[in-house]
Design an enzyme around this catalytic site. Structure first.
Site, PDB file in Angstrom:
ATOM      1  N   GLU A 295       0.820  -1.210   0.000  1.00 27.43           N
ATOM      2  CA  GLU A 295       0.000   0.000   0.000  1.00 27.43           C
ATOM      3  C   GLU A 295       0.858   1.266   0.000  1.00 27.43           C
ATOM      4  O   GLU A 295       1.892   1.326   0.671  1.00 27.43           O
ATOM      5  CB  GLU A 295      -0.901  -0.021   1.234  1.00 27.43           C
ATOM      6  N   LYS A 360      -9.426   3.067  -3.402  1.00 30.68           N
ATOM      7  CA  LYS A 360      -9.957   2.468  -2.177  1.00 30.68           C
ATOM      8  C   LYS A 360     -11.337   3.021  -1.843  1.00 30.68           C
ATOM      9  O   LYS A 360     -11.558   4.235  -1.848  1.00 30.68           O
ATOM     10  CB  LYS A 360      -8.983   2.723  -1.022  1.00 30.68           C
ATOM     11  N   CYS A 413      -5.586  -2.660   2.419  1.00 34.09           N
ATOM     12  CA  CYS A 413      -5.519  -2.635   3.877  1.00 34.09           C
ATOM     13  C   CYS A 413      -6.827  -3.080   4.522  1.00 34.09           C
ATOM     14  O   CYS A 413      -7.249  -4.221   4.419  1.00 34.09           O
ATOM     15  CB  CYS A 413      -5.111  -1.232   4.328  1.00 34.09           C
TER      16      CYS A 413
END
Length: 538
Positions: A295, A360, A413
């Site tokens: 990430e 995301k 994540c």
């Protein structure tokens, strides 16, 4: 009668008589004991001690003479204290984020460490109240407790954007053997099973007329748990899953400290570390053709550094692809500083061109964005990630097409903790690509718990997992949740592995939470039916 039962029964009879701070203390300790079942300790038998204690405390919540209303306040206090102990013991490590690159927010550490568990425990307090409202003596109270607490956990995982971290189902998921039923009923079904099975030992303490039906109910719960493990054993009996031909993965774990990731002047050093680890020769002499970096790999916007893309192209072998986390900027005059910034995943081809991107969708509150930003920023607060205004929210979950590999389901994540939301609806990928940076949490239980939840998603969906983590734990797992290769938490390194082949879509992947709700409605119907029958008879 076993010789150990009488003293246990004598101690158990005292628990319903407790009140006030003593009762709440015992409930909180029971919650902390239950948290020992979570990763990395995985002391799963602890829940078979902790949960019966809470059931016995709830037995005493209705002793007041003013009827069912008199039981609401003590029931809520018991459930809340149980939840507070569980979440405090299971989430204390969140405070480490305020000591790893967010020192100016260290004043918020007590809020995060104490207020978060206190807030999450409200759901368990409500669950305990709901259970107590339909409480009946004997085995029905165990079913009521399981149904009510499972509903509370489902609500915790969905309301206010949801936070299903350390859902109770993970307490009985220490290994792939325990996880396989998730392919049928998902995490929430395992949560119902965990509450039901963990509460069942209290039935062994029954005496008098209830002894026989309670013993039979205990045996039924034990049989259900045995079938759960048996299903896991059968599902794992086939041995290792096949690999996708001609796909050779390299995962890079750079172990970049938080204070270096966004430090000015460290841009070339950070990129150089990724390139050096990626270029290391494989032990078997083969050349990787699918690289995965974690990430927000770069301390800059990749699209603004053509020389960085050129360096990546020079590193990638012919026909290889890089899947990497990166911050992505998009011009917008209405946004702060004229930019919208997304936490993204890029697909980069061997010529250095960006072929696709995913933004995301599920951002971490207070980590990646500041809720009620206008109000809280006026108080001097900001999100942990040092980007003005925080990250913006992506449009939707989507599958990424790769040039020479099966399509990937990117999960950045925190996104991988949400059951039933791991893949794009109607566009099933060939594998789950989880890129993350758990460096915020250091050497604490946090990264271990995060990995456990990622493995559960693999089992639910029947998809292999490829996980690249900045400081670990990077891993490759098959669709049964078995880890095939991993790098430990802490050191830098490169991990080479084949890509396991995906299984056909599981029952859970096809029907979602449908099987779980069927199970929950059966438990609830049994609870309400026995409650009405008991009240009618009385």
């Amino acid at each position: 009668m076993p010789s150990f039962l009488p003293p246990i029964r004598a101690a158990a009879y005292r628990l319903p008589l407790l009140s006030g701070w003593r009762r709440m203390t015992v409930a909180a300790v029971a919650g902390a004991v239950a948290a020992l079942a979570l990763a990395p300790l995985d002391l799963w038998p602890a829940v078979f001690i902790a949960v019966p204690v809470v059931v016995l405390l709830l037995d005493g919540a209705g002793r007041r003479r003013d009827g069912w209303r008199g039981g609401i306040r003590p029931a809520f206090a018991i459930g809340w204290a149980f939840g507070f102990g569980y979440f405090l013991a299971g989430l204390w490590w969140i405070g480490a984020a305020f000591l790893a690159g967010a020192e100016n927010l260290v004043v918020l550490m007590p809020v995060a460490v104490v207020a978060l568990p206190a807030g999450l425990a409200l759901f368990w307090g409500a669950g305990a109240v709901l259970a107590r409202l339909v409480w009946s003596p004997g085995w029905p109270r165990v079913v009521a407790f399981a149904a009510a607490m499972t509903l509370a956990e489902w609500l915790r995982g969905h309301l206010f954007s949801g936070f299903p971290w350390n859902s109770f189902g993970y307490t009985l998921a220490p290994s792939p053997l325990f996880m396989q039923s998730a392919s049928l009923v998902g995490l929430w079904g395992l949560t119902a099973l965990a509450f039901l099975a963990a509460a069942a030992p209290v039935l062994l303490l029954s005496i008098g007329p209830r002894r026989r039906p309670d013993r039979l109910a205990f045996l039924a719960a034990a049989l259900l748990f045995a079938l759960h493990l048996g299903f896991g054993a059968v599902r794992l009996a086939g041995g290792p899953d096949e690999a996708v031909p001609d796909i050779r993965i390299r995962i890079v774990q750079p172990a970049i400290a938080q204070n270096e990731k966004w430090a000015s002047g460290e841009e070339d050093a950070v990129l150089g570390r990724y390139l050096a680890l990626s270029a290391q020769p494989r032990a078997d002499g083969a050349t990787p053709n699918l690289y995965v970096w974690p990430e927000t790999a770069f301390p800059f916007f990749l699209t603004e550094r053509p020389q960085a893309l050129a360096a990546i192209a020079d590193m990638l072998p012919a026909g290889a692809t890089l899947l990497t986390g990166a911050a992505r900027a998009e011009a917008d005059p209405r946004a702060e500083n004229g930019l919208r910034v997304y936490n993204s995943v890029y697909v980069i081809a061997d010529d250095g061109t960006i072929r696709d991107a995913y933004d995301k969708v599920d951002l971490v509150p207070f980590g990646e964005f500041l809720p009620f930003e206008r109000t809280l920023s006026a108080l001097g607060l900001r999100q942990v990630v040092a980007i003005p205004g925080g990250f913006d929210v992506g449009m939707r979950r989507r599958t990424l097409v790769l040039p020479a590999a099966p399509p990937a389901g990117p999960l950045i994540c925190y996104e991988i903790i949400f059951p039933g939301a791991a893949v794009e609806p109607g566009n099933r990928p060939g594998w789950l690509a989880n890129v993350t940076n758990d460096g915020w949490f250091g050497d604490t239980p946090g990264p271990h718990q995060h990995l456990r939840q990622a493995l559960m998603r693999a089992v639910e969906e029947g998809l292999p997992l490829v996980r690249a983590a900045n400081t670990g734990i990077s891993a490759v797992a098959d669709p049964h949740g078995r880890i095939l290769a991993q790098l430990p938490l802490g050191p830098a390194g490169a991990l080479d592995a084949d890509l396991p082949r995906a299984l056909p879509a599981t029952l859970y992947a096809r029907l979602g939470d449908g099987p779980f709700w069927t199970l929950w409605l059966l438990l609830s119907g049994l609870t309400i039916g026995t409650f009405i029958k008991t009240k009618t008879r009385d």
